[in-house]
Design a protein around this motif. Structure first.
Motif, PDB file in Angstrom:
ATOM      1  N   PHE A 249      41.778  18.746  18.737  1.00  0.00           N
ATOM      2  CA  PHE A 249      43.040  19.552  18.792  1.00  0.00           C
ATOM      3  C   PHE A 249      44.132  18.583  19.039  1.00  0.00           C
ATOM      4  O   PHE A 249      43.771  17.332  19.630  1.00  0.00           O
ATOM      5  N   SER A 250      45.428  18.985  18.854  1.00  0.00           N
ATOM      6  CA  SER A 250      46.484  17.817  18.881  1.00  0.00           C
ATOM      7  C   SER A 250      46.774  17.565  20.348  1.00  0.00           C
ATOM      8  O   SER A 250      46.323  18.250  21.397  1.00  0.00           O
ATOM      9  N   GLU A 282      52.726  14.786  17.084  1.00  0.00           N
ATOM     10  CA  GLU A 282      51.880  15.764  17.876  1.00  0.00           C
ATOM     11  C   GLU A 282      52.169  15.931  19.223  1.00  0.00           C
ATOM     12  O   GLU A 282      52.800  14.670  19.746  1.00  0.00           O
ATOM     13  N   GLU A 382      41.001  23.614  13.135  1.00  0.00           N
ATOM     14  CA  GLU A 382      42.169  23.937  12.325  1.00  0.00           C
ATOM     15  C   GLU A 382      42.109  23.675  10.795  1.00  0.00           C
ATOM     16  O   GLU A 382      43.012  24.462  10.396  1.00  0.00           O
ATOM     17  N   ASN A 414      43.148  28.682  20.321  1.00  0.00           N
ATOM     18  CA  ASN A 414      43.510  27.091  20.342  1.00  0.00           C
ATOM     19  C   ASN A 414      43.764  26.458  19.215  1.00  0.00           C
ATOM     20  O   ASN A 414      44.701  25.625  19.122  1.00  0.00           O
ATOM     21  N   SER A 418      47.266  24.615  18.489  1.00  0.00           N
ATOM     22  CA  SER A 418      47.515  22.999  17.926  1.00  0.00           C
ATOM     23  C   SER A 418      48.171  22.909  16.873  1.00  0.00           C
ATOM     24  O   SER A 418      48.850  21.771  16.584  1.00  0.00           O
ATOM     25  N   GLN A 421      51.454  22.763  17.526  1.00  0.00           N
ATOM     26  CA  GLN A 421      52.137  21.381  18.094  1.00  0.00           C
ATOM     27  C   GLN A 421      52.145  20.386  17.123  1.00  0.00           C
ATOM     28  O   GLN A 421      52.444  19.242  17.473  1.00  0.00           O
TER      29      GLN A 421
END
Length: 455
Positions: A249-250, A282, A382, A414, A418, A421
């Motif tokens: 995740f970012s 990010e 993602e 989540n 992400s 973001q």
């Protein structure tokens, strides 16, 4: 000083030196520079070309430098003139405008005697060797004003400039730095495209400030914050996303760069007079804060440009209508527009209307390469979400996504956070809340699927 006082002050200096008052272009340059406009904007407003405005400005700065005994440039005009105005007022009292000739002579003598002392006391240290050269700067007036307000007016110590690759983050910060060089004693620009350990970065910063390195890392860190306290410093770290982990995740730090997280926190939690700007694709937790009064943190998120000025100089045959349609189609991203402009010139002889008549969203090979890299930075969760979102022509609710994906509720939540973001997914505040995938990234994913080629 307000702009009218500035115009009167400069007009008196010019008249004393030349016997002539400011003409219309000179007045526009003084007023525009005071308001931190670019020569492009000044030239447009007074109906002359940029080169002419730049030449007139250069002559004016030289004349003012000679008259006031200061090295005056466009970048330091505002701060220098305020200081000169205050000092000259103290020397003779500028309320007596008829005695301005004596005031100028007296100030020049005072300034000459103290110039060497002033330079030594300021001790500026600049390291801008890694800053990019700006060829074109487009309409980001509000963003420049926002940075000015955050840094100089509100003393925000940690500022992040965020957005997609190519959107203009680095260019914006570089322009702001150019306009405000005179506000800082230390300015250092570093790129983390090829990141180094935090302790090596600290060593570099101390070396630039002519500080002798200590034995331990903790001692060097303390010494750096002593510099931040004693001097007004501006540190810019570009390409910060390269210290984050691919496939997660970012904003998740690579283990070897985890110390950066504590460093960023120290910037906000320690009392000093300096500022750190982070430029990144990010966002991490340290780049935004819900309680801005508790911690001096602020994020500036850049969106695409909308003004047709961005297409000037690209060699395209376009009118206002087709130009704005092209900008909207490619989300006002300067990098995307530059890529597609090359394609339009090669295939359509620069005719934008003919290109738009194809009625398709063309992903150039350069864009595809960029999107490949971006897709490979995403976490598996993602990747599943964006592939599913690309199948819809309309924004989708979280519940609808859940029905099509084999993901837990936590992973889906989540993942959506992400992706926002990373500026690939946007949220639409309706009831229920909807999520929308970037159209260009959506077209890229659809093209990949049609060709049955994995990203």
């Amino acid at each position: 000083m307000d702009v009218n006082e500035v115009l009167q002050f400069v007009d008196r200096v010019v008249f004393e030196q030349t016997g002539k008052h400011l003409d219309d272009v000179q007045r526009a340059i003084v007023e525009g520079t005071w308001q931190r406009q670019t020569y492009d904007n000044i030239a447009h407003e007074c109906h002359v070309n940029k080169n002419y405005a730049s030449d007139v400005g250069a002559e004016l700065w030289q004349l003012l430098s000679q008259a006031l005994g200061e090295d005056i440039k466009k970048t330091n005009f505002r701060s220098t003139l305020e200081r000169v105005y205050i000092k000259s007022s103290q020397v003779i009292g500028l309320g007596n405008h008829h005695n301005f000739h004596f005031c100028t002579q007296t100030f020049n003598q005072h300034n000459t005697n103290n110039r060497e002392t002033n330079i030594k006391s300021q001790s500026p240290y600049y390291d801008l060797t890694l800053t990019p050269k700006i060829i074109n700067f487009y309409n980001r007036k509000s963003e420049l004003k926002t940075l000015l307000s955050l840094i100089l007016d509100n003393n925000i110590r940690l500022i992040s400039v965020l957005g997609l690759s190519g959107i203009g983050k680095t260019t914006l910060v570089k322009r702001w730095v150019d306009l405000n060089l005179d506000e800082f004693e230390v300015i250092i620009w570093k790129s983390l495209k090829y990141p180094k350990l935090l302790e090596l970065l600290i060593d570099d910063l101390l070396n630039t400030c002519k500080q002798e390195l200590k034995v331990t890392r903790d001692d060097n860190l303390k010494q750096l914050f002593d510099v931040f306290t004693d001097k007004k410093c501006l540190i810019i770290l570009d390409d910060v996303h390269h210290i984050f982990t691919r496939g997660e995740f970012s904003g998740q730090y690579q283990s070897v760069y985890q110390d950066y997280q504590n460093f960023f926190k120290l910037i906000t939690e320690t009392e000093h007079q300096s500022h750190l700007i982070l430029i990144s694709q990010e966002q991490c937790a340290e780049m935004e804060c819900l309680d801005e009064e508790l911690y001096p943190i602020k994020a500036l998120k850049l969106s695409g440009l909308e003004n047709g000025e961005i297409l000037s100089g690209m060699g395209l045959k376009t009118d206002q209508d087709s130009g704005l349609k092209l900008i909207e189609k490619y989300q006002g991203n300067p990098m995307y527009l530059k890529d597609v402009a090359v394609l339009i010139k090669d295939v359509f002889d620069g005719n934008v209307a003919e290109f738009l008549a194809e009625d398709s969203l063309v992903i150039t090979k350069e864009m595809r390469s960029h999107f490949n890299q971006l897709f490979n930075r995403l976490s598996p969760v993602e990747q599943k979400i964006v592939v599913e979102l690309s199948k819809f022509d309309q924004p989708v609710s979280r519940e609808e996504l859940r029905q099509h994906l084999d993901l837990s509720s936590i992973d889906l939540i989540n993942g959506l956070q992400s992706l926002q973001q990373r500026y690939l997914v946007s949220k639409i505040k309706t009831d229920p809340i909807l999520f929308n995938l970037s159209l260009l990234f959506q077209e890229y994913l659809r093209t990949i699927e049609k060709n049955s080629i994995n990203p």
